[in-house]
Design a protein around this motif. Sequence first.
Motif, PDB file in Angstrom:
ATOM      1  N   PHE A 204      20.528 -13.428 -13.975  1.00  4.39           N
ATOM      2  CA  PHE A 204      19.548 -12.782 -13.106  1.00  4.39           C
ATOM      3  C   PHE A 204      20.243 -12.238 -11.860  1.00  4.39           C
ATOM      4  N   VAL A 205      19.893 -11.008 -11.462  1.00  2.00           N
ATOM      5  CA  VAL A 205      20.449 -10.431 -10.233  1.00  2.00           C
ATOM      6  C   VAL A 205      19.306  -9.899  -9.366  1.00  2.00           C
ATOM      7  N   LEU A 206      19.610  -9.677  -8.086  1.00  2.00           N
ATOM      8  CA  LEU A 206      18.584  -9.170  -7.168  1.00  2.00           C
ATOM      9  C   LEU A 206      17.932  -7.899  -7.714  1.00  2.00           C
ATOM     10  N   GLU A 207      18.744  -7.056  -8.373  1.00  2.00           N
ATOM     11  CA  GLU A 207      18.190  -5.819  -8.946  1.00  2.00           C
ATOM     12  C   GLU A 207      17.033  -6.097  -9.907  1.00  2.00           C
ATOM     13  N   ASP A 208      17.060  -7.253 -10.563  1.00  2.00           N
ATOM     14  CA  ASP A 208      15.964  -7.554 -11.484  1.00  2.00           C
ATOM     15  C   ASP A 208      14.645  -7.749 -10.720  1.00  2.00           C
ATOM     16  N   ALA A 209      14.732  -8.315  -9.525  1.00  2.00           N
ATOM     17  CA  ALA A 209      13.522  -8.461  -8.710  1.00  2.00           C
ATOM     18  C   ALA A 209      13.010  -7.077  -8.283  1.00  2.00           C
ATOM     19  N   ILE A 210      13.942  -6.190  -7.923  1.00  2.00           N
ATOM     20  CA  ILE A 210      13.552  -4.825  -7.537  1.00  2.00           C
ATOM     21  C   ILE A 210      12.971  -4.086  -8.744  1.00  2.00           C
ATOM     22  N   LEU A 211      13.618  -4.283  -9.899  1.00  2.00           N
ATOM     23  CA  LEU A 211      13.142  -3.665 -11.147  1.00  2.00           C
ATOM     24  C   LEU A 211      11.680  -4.041 -11.397  1.00  2.00           C
ATOM     25  N   VAL A 212      11.375  -5.304 -11.188  1.00  2.00           N
ATOM     26  CA  VAL A 212      10.020  -5.785 -11.445  1.00  2.00           C
ATOM     27  C   VAL A 212       9.038  -5.234 -10.404  1.00  2.00           C
ATOM     28  N   LEU A 213       9.479  -5.115  -9.168  1.00  2.00           N
ATOM     29  CA  LEU A 213       8.605  -4.528  -8.143  1.00  2.00           C
ATOM     30  C   LEU A 213       8.324  -3.052  -8.459  1.00  2.00           C
ATOM     31  N   MET A 214       9.344  -2.336  -8.906  1.00  2.00           N
ATOM     32  CA  MET A 214       9.149  -0.940  -9.320  1.00  2.00           C
ATOM     33  C   MET A 214       8.197  -0.863 -10.507  1.00  2.00           C
ATOM     34  N   ALA A 215       8.444  -1.709 -11.487  1.00  2.00           N
ATOM     35  CA  ALA A 215       7.610  -1.709 -12.694  1.00  2.00           C
ATOM     36  C   ALA A 215       6.156  -1.980 -12.330  1.00  2.00           C
ATOM     37  N   ASN A 216       5.975  -2.880 -11.394  1.00  2.00           N
ATOM     38  CA  ASN A 216       4.636  -3.217 -10.912  1.00  2.00           C
ATOM     39  C   ASN A 216       3.916  -1.981 -10.376  1.00  2.00           C
ATOM     40  N   GLU A 217       4.683  -1.055  -9.775  1.00  2.00           N
ATOM     41  CA  GLU A 217       4.094   0.180  -9.233  1.00  2.00           C
ATOM     42  C   GLU A 217       3.518   1.061 -10.335  1.00  2.00           C
ATOM     43  N   GLY A 218       4.061   0.926 -11.547  1.00  2.00           N
ATOM     44  CA  GLY A 218       3.610   1.782 -12.640  1.00  2.00           C
ATOM     45  C   GLY A 218       2.268   1.370 -13.215  1.00  2.00           C
ATOM     46  N   ILE A 219       1.844   0.129 -12.947  1.00  2.00           N
ATOM     47  CA  ILE A 219       0.598  -0.371 -13.547  1.00  2.00           C
ATOM     48  C   ILE A 219      -0.612   0.259 -12.864  1.00  2.00           C
ATOM     49  N   ARG A 220      -1.485   0.844 -13.671  1.00  2.00           N
ATOM     50  CA  ARG A 220      -2.687   1.473 -13.134  1.00  2.00           C
ATOM     51  C   ARG A 220      -3.915   0.827 -13.764  1.00  2.00           C
ATOM     52  N   ALA A 221      -4.868   0.465 -12.914  1.00  2.00           N
ATOM     53  CA  ALA A 221      -6.122  -0.070 -13.439  1.00  2.00           C
ATOM     54  C   ALA A 221      -7.267   0.619 -12.716  1.00  2.00           C
ATOM     55  N   ASP A 222      -8.494   0.295 -13.138  1.00  2.00           N
ATOM     56  CA  ASP A 222      -9.648   1.059 -12.666  1.00  2.00           C
ATOM     57  C   ASP A 222     -10.124   0.685 -11.273  1.00  2.00           C
ATOM     58  N   SER A 223      -9.694  -0.452 -10.762  1.00  2.00           N
ATOM     59  CA  SER A 223     -10.172  -0.895  -9.445  1.00  2.00           C
ATOM     60  C   SER A 223      -9.097  -1.771  -8.822  1.00  2.00           C
ATOM     61  N   PRO A 224      -9.157  -1.984  -7.509  1.00  2.00           N
ATOM     62  CA  PRO A 224      -8.183  -2.881  -6.884  1.00  2.00           C
ATOM     63  C   PRO A 224      -8.223  -4.285  -7.480  1.00  2.00           C
ATOM     64  N   GLN A 225      -9.431  -4.745  -7.881  1.00  2.00           N
ATOM     65  CA  GLN A 225      -9.529  -6.078  -8.479  1.00  2.00           C
ATOM     66  C   GLN A 225      -8.775  -6.124  -9.813  1.00  2.00           C
ATOM     67  N   GLN A 226      -8.996  -5.081 -10.625  1.00  2.00           N
ATOM     68  CA  GLN A 226      -8.326  -5.041 -11.921  1.00  2.00           C
ATOM     69  C   GLN A 226      -6.822  -4.841 -11.743  1.00  2.00           C
ATOM     70  N   GLN A 227      -6.473  -4.079 -10.724  1.00  2.00           N
ATOM     71  CA  GLN A 227      -5.061  -3.853 -10.424  1.00  2.00           C
ATOM     72  C   GLN A 227      -4.384  -5.195 -10.115  1.00  2.00           C
ATOM     73  N   ALA A 228      -5.033  -5.982  -9.265  1.00  2.00           N
ATOM     74  CA  ALA A 228      -4.466  -7.277  -8.891  1.00  2.00           C
ATOM     75  C   ALA A 228      -4.406  -8.203 -10.111  1.00  2.00           C
ATOM     76  N   ALA A 229      -5.447  -8.156 -10.940  1.00  2.00           N
ATOM     77  CA  ALA A 229      -5.489  -9.027 -12.117  1.00  2.00           C
ATOM     78  C   ALA A 229      -4.389  -8.635 -13.118  1.00  2.00           C
ATOM     79  N   ALA A 230      -4.199  -7.326 -13.303  1.00  2.00           N
ATOM     80  CA  ALA A 230      -3.152  -6.861 -14.216  1.00  2.00           C
ATOM     81  C   ALA A 230      -1.778  -7.272 -13.692  1.00  2.00           C
ATOM     82  N   SER A 231      -1.598  -7.181 -12.376  1.00  2.00           N
ATOM     83  CA  SER A 231      -0.327  -7.590 -11.773  1.00  2.00           C
ATOM     84  C   SER A 231      -0.080  -9.084 -11.937  1.00  2.00           C
ATOM     85  N   ARG A 232      -1.137  -9.871 -11.868  1.00  2.00           N
ATOM     86  CA  ARG A 232      -0.977 -11.323 -12.031  1.00  2.00           C
ATOM     87  C   ARG A 232      -0.485 -11.644 -13.438  1.00  2.00           C
ATOM     88  N   ARG A 233      -1.086 -10.986 -14.420  1.00  2.00           N
ATOM     89  CA  ARG A 233      -0.637 -11.235 -15.802  1.00  2.00           C
ATOM     90  C   ARG A 233       0.811 -10.755 -15.972  1.00  2.00           C
TER      91      ARG A 233
END
Lengths: 200, 200
Positions: A142-171
């Motif tokens: 594991f390297v620091l870049e993997d944490a950044i990779l995951v934060l970037m990937a998290n940006e790609g997730i789109r859901a219909d509402s802030p609640q769903q966005q947060a729930a999708a991010s949790r999963r």
Amino acid sequence: MAAQLRADARDNRERIVEVARVMFARDGLDVPIREIARRASVGPATVYRHFPTKEALLTAAFADEMALCSDIVEEGLAVCDPWDGFAFVIARLLEVHALNRGFSRAFTSEPAGLGAERDRSLRGMLELIRRAKDAGALRADFVLEDAILVLMANEGIRADSPQQQAAASRRFAALMLQSFRPDPGGAPLPPPVRLPLAAR
Amino acid sequence: MAAQLRADARDNRERIVEVARVMFARDGLDVPIREIARRASVGPATVYRHFPTKEALLTAAFADEMALCSDIVEEGLAVCDPWDGFAFVIARLLEVHALNRGFSRAFTSEPAGLGAERDRSLRGMLELIRRAKDAGALRADFVLEDAILVLMANEGIRADSPQQQAAASRRFAALMLQSFRPDPGGAPLPPPVRLPLAAR
């Protein structure tokens, strides 16, 4: 008179930061300065007087979010179990970043304009990574870049509402955390990639 | 004369599709039709005559990519070991999607305008998921939405070049695949979230 001028300048500055905060969060970081000026009812020159660079404006606009991230990392470092601390930080950062796309983009960009505060957070992350690896709880590759990779990937997730966005991010965070565990039987990971992010 | 008109119409159609393919891939799906028309040197009415809806244009522009995805799924279904087939498809889809942001966005959006072909791919994915679960190789709480979640997340990854983008996606795919393995000791995942995607 001078006091009045100073008060006006302060009001202008606060209004610019407030408008920038809303627009960066909603539309990403490409919002033109002149558009921010227009919505804040000031001239572009006034924006540039207060914030000579876009980075300076980003730093001001996302000061609260950046401070929150630093607090999260500090809180993680205070947890006794190294894995629990690391996992807490990953999950919380993804949650915070999921609700503010502009901030997340700034955090994972170079130059981010989030300055010393982001560097401090990343140094804290490195320490969390070191401890979790030493405890054998985090995969050795594991390297620091993997944490950044995951934060970037998290940006790609789109859901219909802030609640769903947060729930999708949790999963997503829960899945990622499993992937960060040591995998003795697994094939080695493909090598990490240098991502557009400076501070170490 | 009629043949000439038909040839002109065919040339126009091909040029529109070619321009749309480049612009969607580079700028995402929000490119205005009038901008595509302008670059293809036709009037907006000509675009609408060939493609009454944006979905119709997306389907035409991404026909090759969509066919490639279907082929990947078919190839995965032909692999003997259910996990190997599933893992092959996830890794290859992420690689293909990483190199075409516009296509990826279309694939994970609703309405995607990728029509029957996408539905066929998703049905193939469901079959891959079923087989891998039956073999005990895929976590029991995995759902199709998790595959979509990962494709969306893949869209968020930004690197400095297409090569680095593909390399970052490969590492991301390898991590995700570990997270999809059964995790007997782990805490249950937070529930899946209905993502903006229709076809089942």
